[in-house]
Design a protein around this motif. Structure first.
Motif, PDB file in Angstrom:
ATOM      1  N   GLY A 149      28.764  33.099  49.284  1.00  0.00           N
ATOM      2  CA  GLY A 149      28.827  32.136  48.191  1.00  0.00           C
ATOM      3  C   GLY A 149      30.190  31.531  48.003  1.00  0.00           C
ATOM      4  N   LYS A 150      30.308  30.804  46.925  1.00  0.00           N
ATOM      5  CA  LYS A 150      31.548  30.107  46.592  1.00  0.00           C
ATOM      6  C   LYS A 150      32.589  31.093  46.076  1.00  0.00           C
ATOM      7  CE  LYS A 150      28.996  26.032  44.983  1.00  0.00           C
ATOM      8  NZ  LYS A 150      28.771  25.219  43.766  1.00  0.00           N
ATOM      9  N   ASP A 151      33.827  30.625  45.986  1.00  0.00           N
ATOM     10  CA  ASP A 151      34.945  31.463  45.544  1.00  0.00           C
ATOM     11  C   ASP A 151      34.757  31.963  44.110  1.00  0.00           C
ATOM     12  OD1 ASP A 151      36.276  31.238  47.962  1.00  0.00           O
ATOM     13  OD2 ASP A 151      37.404  29.475  47.332  1.00  0.00           O
ATOM     14  N   LEU A 152      35.464  33.031  43.801  1.00  0.00           N
ATOM     15  CA  LEU A 152      35.460  33.662  42.492  1.00  0.00           C
ATOM     16  C   LEU A 152      36.644  33.142  41.682  1.00  0.00           C
ATOM     17  CD1 LEU A 152      35.027  37.236  43.954  1.00  0.00           C
ATOM     18  CD2 LEU A 152      33.195  35.803  43.014  1.00  0.00           C
ATOM     19  N   VAL A 153      36.434  32.891  40.410  1.00  0.00           N
ATOM     20  CA  VAL A 153      37.511  32.433  39.533  1.00  0.00           C
ATOM     21  C   VAL A 153      37.667  33.427  38.394  1.00  0.00           C
ATOM     22  CG1 VAL A 153      38.307  30.612  37.982  1.00  0.00           C
ATOM     23  CG2 VAL A 153      37.111  30.005  40.102  1.00  0.00           C
ATOM     24  N   ALA A 154      38.852  33.997  38.282  1.00  0.00           N
ATOM     25  CA  ALA A 154      39.146  34.919  37.187  1.00  0.00           C
ATOM     26  C   ALA A 154      39.848  34.156  36.080  1.00  0.00           C
ATOM     27  CB  ALA A 154      40.036  36.059  37.680  1.00  0.00           C
ATOM     28  N   ALA A 155      39.378  34.351  34.875  1.00  0.00           N
ATOM     29  CA  ALA A 155      39.975  33.705  33.714  1.00  0.00           C
ATOM     30  C   ALA A 155      39.960  34.709  32.575  1.00  0.00           C
ATOM     31  CB  ALA A 155      39.188  32.452  33.335  1.00  0.00           C
ATOM     32  N   GLY A 156      40.864  34.535  31.656  1.00  0.00           N
ATOM     33  CA  GLY A 156      40.815  35.439  30.524  1.00  0.00           C
ATOM     34  C   GLY A 156      42.180  35.832  30.029  1.00  0.00           C
ATOM     35  N   GLY A 157      42.209  36.957  29.370  1.00  0.00           N
ATOM     36  CA  GLY A 157      43.427  37.435  28.753  1.00  0.00           C
ATOM     37  C   GLY A 157      44.416  38.006  29.747  1.00  0.00           C
ATOM     38  N   THR A 158      45.646  38.134  29.287  1.00  0.00           N
ATOM     39  CA  THR A 158      46.705  38.585  30.188  1.00  0.00           C
ATOM     40  C   THR A 158      46.518  40.024  30.650  1.00  0.00           C
ATOM     41  OG1 THR A 158      48.114  39.048  28.280  1.00  0.00           O
ATOM     42  CG2 THR A 158      48.471  36.958  29.432  1.00  0.00           C
ATOM     43  N   ALA A 159      45.897  40.887  29.863  1.00  0.00           N
ATOM     44  CA  ALA A 159      45.698  42.275  30.308  1.00  0.00           C
ATOM     45  C   ALA A 159      44.842  42.291  31.573  1.00  0.00           C
ATOM     46  CB  ALA A 159      45.054  43.109  29.206  1.00  0.00           C
ATOM     47  N   PHE A 160      43.766  41.508  31.591  1.00  0.00           N
ATOM     48  CA  PHE A 160      42.908  41.440  32.771  1.00  0.00           C
ATOM     49  C   PHE A 160      43.653  40.786  33.929  1.00  0.00           C
ATOM     50  CE2 PHE A 160      39.302  39.296  35.088  1.00  0.00           C
ATOM     51  CZ  PHE A 160      38.805  40.456  35.666  1.00  0.00           C
ATOM     52  N   MET A 161      44.369  39.700  33.655  1.00  0.00           N
ATOM     53  CA  MET A 161      45.133  39.016  34.692  1.00  0.00           C
ATOM     54  C   MET A 161      46.188  39.955  35.293  1.00  0.00           C
ATOM     55  SD  MET A 161      43.950  35.943  34.896  1.00  0.00           S
ATOM     56  CE  MET A 161      42.339  36.305  34.278  1.00  0.00           C
ATOM     57  N   HIS A 162      46.891  40.681  34.427  1.00  0.00           N
ATOM     58  CA  HIS A 162      47.911  41.617  34.903  1.00  0.00           C
ATOM     59  C   HIS A 162      47.297  42.657  35.838  1.00  0.00           C
ATOM     60  CE1 HIS A 162      50.952  40.891  31.374  1.00  0.00           C
ATOM     61  NE2 HIS A 162      50.722  39.812  32.100  1.00  0.00           N
ATOM     62  N   SER A 163      46.112  43.163  35.480  1.00  0.00           N
ATOM     63  CA  SER A 163      45.496  44.183  36.333  1.00  0.00           C
ATOM     64  C   SER A 163      45.162  43.609  37.709  1.00  0.00           C
ATOM     65  CB  SER A 163      44.249  44.769  35.664  1.00  0.00           C
ATOM     66  OG  SER A 163      43.191  43.835  35.608  1.00  0.00           O
ATOM     67  N   LEU A 164      44.667  42.372  37.771  1.00  0.00           N
ATOM     68  CA  LEU A 164      44.339  41.755  39.053  1.00  0.00           C
ATOM     69  C   LEU A 164      45.592  41.510  39.894  1.00  0.00           C
ATOM     70  CD1 LEU A 164      41.639  39.165  37.926  1.00  0.00           C
ATOM     71  CD2 LEU A 164      41.288  41.468  38.867  1.00  0.00           C
ATOM     72  N   ILE A 165      46.654  41.050  39.253  1.00  0.00           N
ATOM     73  CA  ILE A 165      47.919  40.793  39.960  1.00  0.00           C
ATOM     74  C   ILE A 165      48.487  42.094  40.509  1.00  0.00           C
ATOM     75  CG2 ILE A 165      50.308  40.012  39.679  1.00  0.00           C
ATOM     76  CD1 ILE A 165      49.132  37.996  37.528  1.00  0.00           C
ATOM     77  N   LYS A 166      48.513  43.140  39.679  1.00  0.00           N
ATOM     78  CA  LYS A 166      49.058  44.430  40.117  1.00  0.00           C
ATOM     79  C   LYS A 166      48.233  45.048  41.239  1.00  0.00           C
ATOM     80  CE  LYS A 166      51.549  45.763  35.962  1.00  0.00           C
ATOM     81  NZ  LYS A 166      51.644  46.729  34.861  1.00  0.00           N
ATOM     82  N   LEU A 167      46.930  44.803  41.251  1.00  0.00           N
ATOM     83  CA  LEU A 167      46.074  45.323  42.326  1.00  0.00           C
ATOM     84  C   LEU A 167      46.246  44.546  43.632  1.00  0.00           C
ATOM     85  CD1 LEU A 167      42.749  45.984  40.365  1.00  0.00           C
ATOM     86  CD2 LEU A 167      44.221  47.707  41.452  1.00  0.00           C
ATOM     87  N   GLY A 168      46.866  43.382  43.553  1.00  0.00           N
ATOM     88  CA  GLY A 168      47.076  42.573  44.746  1.00  0.00           C
ATOM     89  C   GLY A 168      45.818  41.915  45.281  1.00  0.00           C
ATOM     90  N   VAL A 169      44.847  41.638  44.412  1.00  0.00           N
ATOM     91  CA  VAL A 169      43.568  41.067  44.855  1.00  0.00           C
ATOM     92  C   VAL A 169      43.486  39.548  44.685  1.00  0.00           C
ATOM     93  CG1 VAL A 169      42.305  43.219  44.490  1.00  0.00           C
ATOM     94  CG2 VAL A 169      42.457  41.543  42.619  1.00  0.00           C
ATOM     95  N   VAL A 170      44.534  38.935  44.131  1.00  0.00           N
ATOM     96  CA  VAL A 170      44.516  37.489  43.885  1.00  0.00           C
ATOM     97  C   VAL A 170      44.865  36.753  45.180  1.00  0.00           C
ATOM     98  CG1 VAL A 170      45.518  35.595  42.553  1.00  0.00           C
ATOM     99  CG2 VAL A 170      45.143  37.829  41.465  1.00  0.00           C
ATOM    100  N   ASP A 171      43.991  35.820  45.566  1.00  0.00           N
ATOM    101  CA  ASP A 171      44.212  35.022  46.775  1.00  0.00           C
ATOM    102  C   ASP A 171      44.831  33.665  46.471  1.00  0.00           C
ATOM    103  OD1 ASP A 171      42.878  36.813  48.744  1.00  0.00           O
ATOM    104  OD2 ASP A 171      41.154  36.433  47.445  1.00  0.00           O
ATOM    105  N   GLU A 172      44.677  33.204  45.256  1.00  0.00           N
ATOM    106  CA  GLU A 172      45.242  31.907  44.865  1.00  0.00           C
ATOM    107  C   GLU A 172      45.466  31.901  43.358  1.00  0.00           C
ATOM    108  OE1 GLU A 172      43.664  27.329  44.578  1.00  0.00           O
ATOM    109  OE2 GLU A 172      43.268  28.386  46.455  1.00  0.00           O
ATOM    110  N   TYR A 173      46.591  31.318  42.965  1.00  0.00           N
ATOM    111  CA  TYR A 173      46.915  31.153  41.549  1.00  0.00           C
ATOM    112  C   TYR A 173      46.777  29.678  41.205  1.00  0.00           C
ATOM    113  CZ  TYR A 173      49.092  35.751  41.969  1.00  0.00           C
ATOM    114  OH  TYR A 173      49.325  37.079  42.185  1.00  0.00           O
TER     115      TYR A 173
END
Length: 185
Positions: A114-138
């Motif tokens: 399927g199509k790409d995934l888009v994460a949106a939301g609060g900084t706590a969730f964003m911080h967890s994704l960034i720290k996990l290293g799973v973000v492919d594009e900002y």
């Protein structure tokens, strides 16, 4: 394999709309048809929206009954709420709950067709994704405002993450969309 795109509105000084720092007022006060059409078209490119429980609660109380131009996309595109405490996501159609390990859940979602995934939301969730290293594009939507206060979009990290600008778009309102990928990709 699908990419995970982190999308976020931010002030020029890097603050999010998590706090009562005026960013929401700036966002709501922007009247830019070109930017709105661009944004709605991007929404339809998403295979799913990922968010944390708090963002889900706020959005589920708004989008299902909204007449906003983005409402059709927001209601029809599949959504995944990351929460270990939420038991039901029936308040918003096309929503399911991911309650396992975040990195494992993201890996499963990326492996689906399927199509790409888009994460949106609060900084706590964003911080967890960034720290996990799973973000492919900002995809940062920089608003023409300085708040001087509020939550920072990026968390404190053990080491710098080098990024490469792949696209920038300026809108008549002064909003900028900046797209970055990790420099090693």
């Amino acid at each position: 394999m699908r990419k995970l795109i982190l999308g976020f509105y931010v002030s020029i000084d890097g603050k999010s709309a998590d706090a009562d720092n005026g960013i929401r007022d700036v966002m709501m006060g922007i009247d830019d048809t070109e930017q709105e059409e661009y944004f709605v078209n991007q929404l339809w490119e998403a295979g799913a929206f990922l968010m944390g429980r708090n963002t889900y609660a706020a959005m589920a109380g708004f989008w299902p009954t909204s007449g906003h131009p983005s409402a059709k996309a927001m209601n029809e595109i599949p959504k995944v709420v990351f929460s270990r405490t939420l038991r039901s996501a029936d308040d918003w159609p096309e929503t399911r709950i991911a309650s396992g390990d975040t990195a494992e859940e993201i890996a499963k979602l990326k492996a689906e067709p399927g199509k790409d995934l888009v994460a949106a939301g609060g900084t706590a969730f964003m911080h967890s994704l960034i720290k996990l290293g799973v973000v492919d594009e900002y995809r940062l939507w920089v608003l023409p405002a300085v708040t001087g206060k509020g939550a920072a979009l990026f968390p404190e990290l053990d080491e710098a993450v080098r990024l490469r600008l792949v696209k920038s778009t300026a809108f008549p309102s002064g909003v900028l969309e900046l797209r970055y990928v990790p420099a090693d990709k």
